[in-house]
Design a protein around this motif. Structure first.
Motif, PDB file in Angstrom:
ATOM      1  N   SER A  53     -63.038 -18.106  61.975  1.00 56.70           N
ATOM      2  CA  SER A  53     -62.403 -17.393  60.867  1.00 56.70           C
ATOM      3  C   SER A  53     -61.112 -16.728  61.328  1.00 56.70           C
ATOM      4  CB  SER A  53     -63.360 -16.363  60.279  1.00 56.70           C
ATOM      5  OG  SER A  53     -63.620 -15.315  61.204  1.00 56.70           O
ATOM      6  N   GLN A  54     -61.088 -16.256  62.584  1.00 55.41           N
ATOM      7  CA  GLN A  54     -59.873 -15.651  63.120  1.00 55.41           C
ATOM      8  C   GLN A  54     -58.769 -16.691  63.310  1.00 55.41           C
ATOM      9  OE1 GLN A  54     -60.706 -12.287  62.429  1.00 55.41           O
ATOM     10  NE2 GLN A  54     -59.223 -12.113  64.099  1.00 55.41           N
ATOM     11  N   PHE A  55     -59.129 -17.857  63.827  1.00 55.48           N
ATOM     12  CA  PHE A  55     -58.127 -18.899  64.072  1.00 55.48           C
ATOM     13  C   PHE A  55     -57.625 -19.511  62.762  1.00 55.48           C
ATOM     14  CE2 PHE A  55     -59.132 -18.488  68.436  1.00 55.48           C
ATOM     15  CZ  PHE A  55     -58.105 -19.097  69.142  1.00 55.48           C
ATOM     16  N   GLU A  56     -58.479 -19.538  61.761  1.00 54.27           N
ATOM     17  CA  GLU A  56     -58.056 -20.104  60.479  1.00 54.27           C
ATOM     18  C   GLU A  56     -56.905 -19.310  59.877  1.00 54.27           C
ATOM     19  OE1 GLU A  56     -60.113 -21.930  56.432  1.00 54.27           O
ATOM     20  OE2 GLU A  56     -61.291 -20.688  57.823  1.00 54.27           O
ATOM     21  N   LYS A  57     -56.837 -18.023  60.160  1.00 53.87           N
ATOM     22  CA  LYS A  57     -55.733 -17.189  59.676  1.00 53.87           C
ATOM     23  C   LYS A  57     -54.403 -17.618  60.276  1.00 53.87           C
ATOM     24  CE  LYS A  57     -58.797 -13.174  59.243  1.00 53.87           C
ATOM     25  NZ  LYS A  57     -59.114 -11.815  59.782  1.00 53.87           N
ATOM     26  N   HIS A  58     -54.479 -18.329  61.403  1.00 49.70           N
ATOM     27  CA  HIS A  58     -53.263 -18.802  62.081  1.00 49.70           C
ATOM     28  C   HIS A  58     -53.047 -20.307  61.878  1.00 49.70           C
ATOM     29  CE1 HIS A  58     -52.664 -14.980  64.287  1.00 49.70           C
ATOM     30  NE2 HIS A  58     -53.988 -14.922  64.260  1.00 49.70           N
ATOM     31  N   GLY A  59     -53.753 -20.877  60.928  1.00 49.90           N
ATOM     32  CA  GLY A  59     -53.553 -22.287  60.603  1.00 49.90           C
ATOM     33  C   GLY A  59     -54.260 -23.269  61.501  1.00 49.90           C
ATOM     34  N   VAL A  60     -55.231 -22.797  62.296  1.00 44.43           N
ATOM     35  CA  VAL A  60     -55.987 -23.680  63.182  1.00 44.43           C
ATOM     36  C   VAL A  60     -57.445 -23.683  62.734  1.00 44.43           C
ATOM     37  CG1 VAL A  60     -56.756 -24.120  65.545  1.00 44.43           C
ATOM     38  CG2 VAL A  60     -54.448 -23.234  65.119  1.00 44.43           C
ATOM     39  N   VAL A  61     -57.966 -24.865  62.412  1.00 46.55           N
ATOM     40  CA  VAL A  61     -59.352 -24.996  61.972  1.00 46.55           C
ATOM     41  C   VAL A  61     -60.192 -25.455  63.155  1.00 46.55           C
ATOM     42  CG1 VAL A  61     -60.935 -26.138  60.381  1.00 46.55           C
ATOM     43  CG2 VAL A  61     -58.624 -25.539  59.628  1.00 46.55           C
ATOM     44  N   LEU A  62     -61.068 -24.581  63.633  1.00 46.20           N
ATOM     45  CA  LEU A  62     -61.932 -24.925  64.762  1.00 46.20           C
ATOM     46  C   LEU A  62     -63.201 -25.604  64.258  1.00 46.20           C
ATOM     47  CD1 LEU A  62     -61.817 -21.688  66.969  1.00 46.20           C
ATOM     48  CD2 LEU A  62     -60.430 -23.761  67.198  1.00 46.20           C
TER      49      LEU A  62
END
Length: 210
Positions: A53-62
């Protein structure tokens, strides 16, 4: 005094061992070395969903499942639970690290730059899965039905991460990107080239290649 003159592009792994960076073609496949690929390794003790959820804010889907891959640039490859490889062909390592720094809790996670230590070969064409199946124990033909994904394997004792994806977007053909220690570049390049003829025969005899 600062040198503001033109900068020489760093040598690719093949160029570093005296080989020209020229794509190799056979009847059913193309092999090329990619230069300047940004590769970041993410390892975390945080709950994966929380980190995602943190990385999704930066445009990266883990992706949360091992051997899955998501995104195009940067792409995120889940190598095992709570370990990912982030790859970009357009972003430099330092700006990407800075962009993602706020998504990482340094007490529980590490985000490291592996770009200088890895080499990347791109393999495409109908003979590509036949060539890879010849060199490792995975069924690349069957796995193609899964769409974008990744896997860690060995090819003649060389540890390789295989990334199956569409580098040009949804309308582009799928390719296999091979990521490995740059010191193995000459060895793996020559191995792939030497095996290409048999892959051509397999693709024509058992596949759809003309």
């Amino acid at each position: 005094m600062r040198d503001n003159g033109p900068k020489t592009a760093p040598l690719t792994p093949l160029q570093q061992v005296g080989m020209e960076n020229i794509p190799f073609h056979s009847n059913t496949l193309e092999l090329q070395e990619l230069g300047a690929i940004t590769s970041l390794r993410l390892h975390s003790l945080e709950p994966a969903a929380q980190l995602a959820s943190q990385f999704e804010k930066h445009g990266v889907v883990l992706p949360l499942q091992a051997n899955r891959s998501s995104g195009r640039d940067p792409a995120a490859l889940c190598l095992r639970p709570n370990e990912w490889l982030l790859l970009s062909e357009t972003s430099k390592a330092v700006p990407l690290l800075e962009q993602l720094a706020s998504a990482v809790d340094p007490a529980q996670s590490s985000l490291l730059n592996l770009s200088d230590g890895l080499a990347t070969f791109r393999l495409s064409g109908p003979g590509a899965p036949w060539l890879l199946s010849k060199l490792s124990g995975l069924n690349y033909l069957a796995a193609a039905a899964q769409g974008q994904h990744c896997a860690r394997t060995r090819m003649a004792e060389a540890a390789v991460v295989v990334h199956y994806h569409q580098p040009g977007g949804r309308e582009s053909p799928f390719t296999f990107d091979l990521l490995f220690d740059r010191s193995l570049a000459k060895y793996l390049w020559e191995l792939l080239r030497a095996s290409a003829g048999h892959a051509d025969d397999l693709a024509k005899t058992f596949g759809d290649a003309a």
